[in-house]
Design a protein around this motif. Structure first.
Motif, PDB file in Angstrom:
ATOM      1  N   ASP A   1       0.780  -1.290   0.051  1.00  0.00           N
ATOM      2  CA  ASP A   1      -0.003   0.224   0.020  1.00  0.00           C
ATOM      3  C   ASP A   1       0.879   1.264  -0.038  1.00  0.00           C
ATOM      4  O   ASP A   1       1.807   1.253   0.918  1.00  0.00           O
ATOM      5  CB  ASP A   1      -0.786   0.046   1.294  1.00  0.00           C
ATOM      6  CG  ASP A   1      -1.787  -1.059   1.382  1.00  0.00           C
ATOM      7  OD1 ASP A   1      -2.502  -1.210   0.394  1.00  0.00           O
ATOM      8  OD2 ASP A   1      -1.862  -1.981   2.390  1.00  0.00           O
ATOM      9  N   LEU A   2       0.584   2.158  -0.982  1.00  0.00           N
ATOM     10  CA  LEU A   2       1.311   3.523  -0.990  1.00  0.00           C
ATOM     11  C   LEU A   2       0.295   4.757  -1.174  1.00  0.00           C
ATOM     12  O   LEU A   2      -0.280   4.519  -2.007  1.00  0.00           O
ATOM     13  CB  LEU A   2       2.343   3.381  -2.378  1.00  0.00           C
ATOM     14  CG  LEU A   2       3.030   4.645  -2.340  1.00  0.00           C
ATOM     15  CD1 LEU A   2       4.145   4.913  -1.464  1.00  0.00           C
ATOM     16  CD2 LEU A   2       3.587   4.647  -3.883  1.00  0.00           C
ATOM     17  N   ASP A   3       0.438   5.762  -0.079  1.00  0.00           N
ATOM     18  CA  ASP A   3      -0.716   6.573  -0.062  1.00  0.00           C
ATOM     19  C   ASP A   3      -2.024   6.031  -0.323  1.00  0.00           C
ATOM     20  O   ASP A   3      -2.785   6.604  -0.979  1.00  0.00           O
ATOM     21  CB  ASP A   3      -0.351   7.405  -1.296  1.00  0.00           C
ATOM     22  CG  ASP A   3      -1.289   8.973  -1.370  1.00  0.00           C
ATOM     23  OD1 ASP A   3      -1.280   9.295  -0.295  1.00  0.00           O
ATOM     24  OD2 ASP A   3      -1.408   9.240  -2.396  1.00  0.00           O
ATOM     25  N   ARG A   4      -2.240   4.956   0.659  1.00  0.00           N
ATOM     26  CA  ARG A   4      -3.585   4.405   0.728  1.00  0.00           C
ATOM     27  C   ARG A   4      -4.353   3.788  -0.505  1.00  0.00           C
ATOM     28  O   ARG A   4      -5.518   3.532  -0.710  1.00  0.00           O
ATOM     29  CB  ARG A   4      -4.737   5.481   1.150  1.00  0.00           C
ATOM     30  CG  ARG A   4      -4.435   6.110   2.349  1.00  0.00           C
ATOM     31  CD  ARG A   4      -5.419   7.129   2.826  1.00  0.00           C
ATOM     32  NE  ARG A   4      -5.465   8.262   2.056  1.00  0.00           N
ATOM     33  CZ  ARG A   4      -4.532   9.293   2.372  1.00  0.00           C
ATOM     34  NH1 ARG A   4      -3.560   9.229   3.251  1.00  0.00           N
ATOM     35  NH2 ARG A   4      -4.738  10.349   1.366  1.00  0.00           N
ATOM     36  N   HIS A   5      -3.406   3.453  -1.489  1.00  0.00           N
ATOM     37  CA  HIS A   5      -3.909   2.631  -2.608  1.00  0.00           C
ATOM     38  C   HIS A   5      -3.047   1.228  -2.728  1.00  0.00           C
ATOM     39  O   HIS A   5      -1.787   1.347  -2.535  1.00  0.00           O
ATOM     40  CB  HIS A   5      -3.624   3.617  -3.971  1.00  0.00           C
ATOM     41  CG  HIS A   5      -4.247   4.685  -4.020  1.00  0.00           C
ATOM     42  ND1 HIS A   5      -5.631   4.713  -4.773  1.00  0.00           N
ATOM     43  CD2 HIS A   5      -3.923   6.072  -3.666  1.00  0.00           C
ATOM     44  CE1 HIS A   5      -6.386   5.897  -4.407  1.00  0.00           C
ATOM     45  NE2 HIS A   5      -5.438   6.743  -4.054  1.00  0.00           N
ATOM     46  N   GLU A   6      -3.536   0.261  -3.078  1.00  0.00           N
ATOM     47  CA  GLU A   6      -2.872  -0.889  -3.051  1.00  0.00           C
ATOM     48  C   GLU A   6      -2.218  -1.130  -4.491  1.00  0.00           C
ATOM     49  O   GLU A   6      -2.603  -0.690  -5.549  1.00  0.00           O
ATOM     50  CB  GLU A   6      -3.843  -2.248  -3.032  1.00  0.00           C
ATOM     51  CG  GLU A   6      -3.373  -3.440  -2.995  1.00  0.00           C
ATOM     52  CD  GLU A   6      -3.979  -4.717  -2.457  1.00  0.00           C
ATOM     53  OE1 GLU A   6      -3.933  -5.673  -2.818  1.00  0.00           O
ATOM     54  OE2 GLU A   6      -5.208  -4.235  -1.980  1.00  0.00           O
ATOM     55  N   HIS A   7      -0.897  -1.662  -4.672  1.00  0.00           N
ATOM     56  CA  HIS A   7       0.015  -1.878  -5.614  1.00  0.00           C
ATOM     57  C   HIS A   7       0.466  -3.474  -5.530  1.00  0.00           C
ATOM     58  O   HIS A   7       0.492  -3.873  -4.500  1.00  0.00           O
ATOM     59  CB  HIS A   7       1.008  -0.791  -5.788  1.00  0.00           C
ATOM     60  CG  HIS A   7       0.578   0.555  -5.718  1.00  0.00           C
ATOM     61  ND1 HIS A   7       0.159   1.288  -7.308  1.00  0.00           N
ATOM     62  CD2 HIS A   7       0.304   1.571  -4.990  1.00  0.00           C
ATOM     63  CE1 HIS A   7      -0.297   2.303  -6.888  1.00  0.00           C
ATOM     64  NE2 HIS A   7      -0.095   2.610  -5.699  1.00  0.00           N
ATOM     65  N   GLY A   8       1.178  -3.674  -6.552  1.00  0.00           N
ATOM     66  CA  GLY A   8       1.712  -4.858  -6.810  1.00  0.00           C
ATOM     67  C   GLY A   8       3.007  -4.866  -7.662  1.00  0.00           C
ATOM     68  O   GLY A   8       3.185  -3.952  -8.331  1.00  0.00           O
ATOM     69  N   THR A   9       3.987  -5.730  -7.645  1.00  0.00           N
ATOM     70  CA  THR A   9       5.327  -5.534  -8.267  1.00  0.00           C
ATOM     71  C   THR A   9       5.654  -7.028  -8.944  1.00  0.00           C
ATOM     72  O   THR A   9       6.201  -7.817  -8.506  1.00  0.00           O
ATOM     73  CB  THR A   9       6.470  -5.481  -7.266  1.00  0.00           C
ATOM     74  OG1 THR A   9       6.426  -6.494  -6.412  1.00  0.00           O
ATOM     75  CG2 THR A   9       6.041  -4.061  -6.589  1.00  0.00           C
ATOM     76  N   PRO A  10       4.897  -7.240  -9.967  1.00  0.00           N
ATOM     77  CA  PRO A  10       5.271  -8.253 -10.825  1.00  0.00           C
ATOM     78  C   PRO A  10       6.794  -8.423 -11.115  1.00  0.00           C
ATOM     79  O   PRO A  10       7.359  -7.434 -11.480  1.00  0.00           O
ATOM     80  CB  PRO A  10       4.347  -8.425 -12.073  1.00  0.00           C
ATOM     81  CG  PRO A  10       3.919  -7.002 -12.231  1.00  0.00           C
ATOM     82  CD  PRO A  10       3.829  -6.319 -10.817  1.00  0.00           C
ATOM     83  N   HIS A  11       7.450  -9.585 -11.586  1.00  0.00           N
ATOM     84  CA  HIS A  11       9.039  -9.572 -11.611  1.00  0.00           C
ATOM     85  C   HIS A  11       9.113  -8.889 -12.890  1.00  0.00           C
ATOM     86  O   HIS A  11      10.530  -8.609 -13.002  1.00  0.00           O
ATOM     87  CB  HIS A  11       9.221 -11.051 -11.544  1.00  0.00           C
ATOM     88  CG  HIS A  11       9.061 -11.757 -12.806  1.00  0.00           C
ATOM     89  ND1 HIS A  11       7.661 -12.486 -13.027  1.00  0.00           N
ATOM     90  CD2 HIS A  11       9.732 -12.063 -14.068  1.00  0.00           C
ATOM     91  CE1 HIS A  11       7.608 -13.211 -14.022  1.00  0.00           C
ATOM     92  NE2 HIS A  11       8.602 -12.919 -14.764  1.00  0.00           N
ATOM     93  N   ASP A  12       8.443  -8.472 -13.701  1.00  0.00           N
ATOM     94  CA  ASP A  12       8.984  -7.956 -14.960  1.00  0.00           C
ATOM     95  C   ASP A  12       8.651  -6.446 -14.950  1.00  0.00           C
ATOM     96  O   ASP A  12       8.963  -5.792 -15.939  1.00  0.00           O
ATOM     97  CB  ASP A  12       7.931  -8.377 -16.100  1.00  0.00           C
ATOM     98  CG  ASP A  12       6.493  -8.051 -16.149  1.00  0.00           C
ATOM     99  OD1 ASP A  12       6.251  -7.982 -15.051  1.00  0.00           O
ATOM    100  OD2 ASP A  12       5.895  -8.234 -17.079  1.00  0.00           O
TER     101      ASP A  12
END
Length: 269
Positions: A52-63
């Protein structure tokens, strides 16, 4: 059992702008909300991270490449049961500028294969001693591409050719083959931005400044080996960090180790 799979290593390289390098493999550990005073440049080599960054959810796929700005709270945990393996660079807060924090908050995950490859290459160089000019050059190009993402209007602007600047840098490298020169120092001496310096040289000569310097050092090493000097002596005299540093670059450019090269010179066909 899971804890045994977890590992982490961290170090501070002698490269201006890099506060810390951090490599880790986590399975169950989850980061609580926290902040850094540095830019966090993250790539994931296995698994995935959700945060979560600045109250928003994110993800980090390997690419992808993830860039988290300083002073903005975030957390992090594994997005898969097998956990994740990551490599992180913490960059000095001044490296990208405060005006880019907002754009980074809006779009922290960058799908850019070239950028990801360059970040991976930079990590590879930072694990080796003696290649500081290469590391600084690669860091400069990474920073330039990050700024292009955060300032899209500048992304398509072609680099300006500057043969005079390129020649001046070549002359400086020729003068300092053994002692070398840091990229930041060269930029200050030649009154040019480090990224422009690297691009001008590469455009003019078809080779990066660090490749040119290593080529000159290897040529010097060849002459000294032909004089009968030992690889250990040659490494110091030619400007390498140590004998293993000499061997790595010598074998890559000549095709044989310094020791074999010296022996072959002593017994010509």
């Amino acid at each position: 059992m899971a804890a045994a799979q977890e590992s982490a290593s961290a170090w501070r390289p002698g490269i201006p702008g890099v506060v810390e390098v951090f490599h880790a493999r986590f399975t169950e550990y989850a980061y609580p909300m926290h902040v850094h005073d540095a830019w966090t440049l993250l790539i994931v080599d296995a698994g995935a991270v959700r945060y979560d960054l600045d109250r928003h959810e994110h993800g980090t796929p390997h690419d992808s490449v993830t860039l988290l700005p300083p002073h903005v709270p975030h957390n992090g945990s594994a997005a898969t049961a097998d956990g994740f393996r990551k490599r992180v660079l913490y960059l000095d807060a001044s490296r990208l500028g405060e005006e880019l924090i907002g754009p980074a908050v809006d779009a922290p995950d960058l799908r850019d294969p070239l950028l990801r490859r360059r970040v991976g290459q930079l990590h590879g160089v930072l694990t080796r001693a003696g290649d500081e000019l290469e590391a600084a050059s690669r860091l400069t190009l990474v920073g330039e591409r990050l700024r292009a993402h955060l300032r899209p209007r500048a992304a398509g602007r072609p680099p300006a050719r500057d043969p005079v600047l390129a020649r001046r840098l070549r002359e400086l490298l020729d003068e300092r083959v053994v002692e070398g020169v840091a990229l930041e120092d060269a930029a200050a001496l030649l009154q040019a931005h480090p990224a422009h310096l690297v691009r001008a040289f590469s455009a003019a000569y078809g080779i990066a400044p660090h490749q040119y310097l290593m080529s000159r050092r290897v040529e010097r090493a060849r002459r000294l080996l032909l004089d009968g000097r030992s690889p250990g002596e040659v490494a110091v005299s030619a400007g390498f960090y140590d004998q293993s540093h000499l061997t790595r670059h010598f074998r890559r450019l000549v095709g044989v180790t310094p020791g074999r090269y010296r022996l072959s010179a002593a017994a010509p066909p």
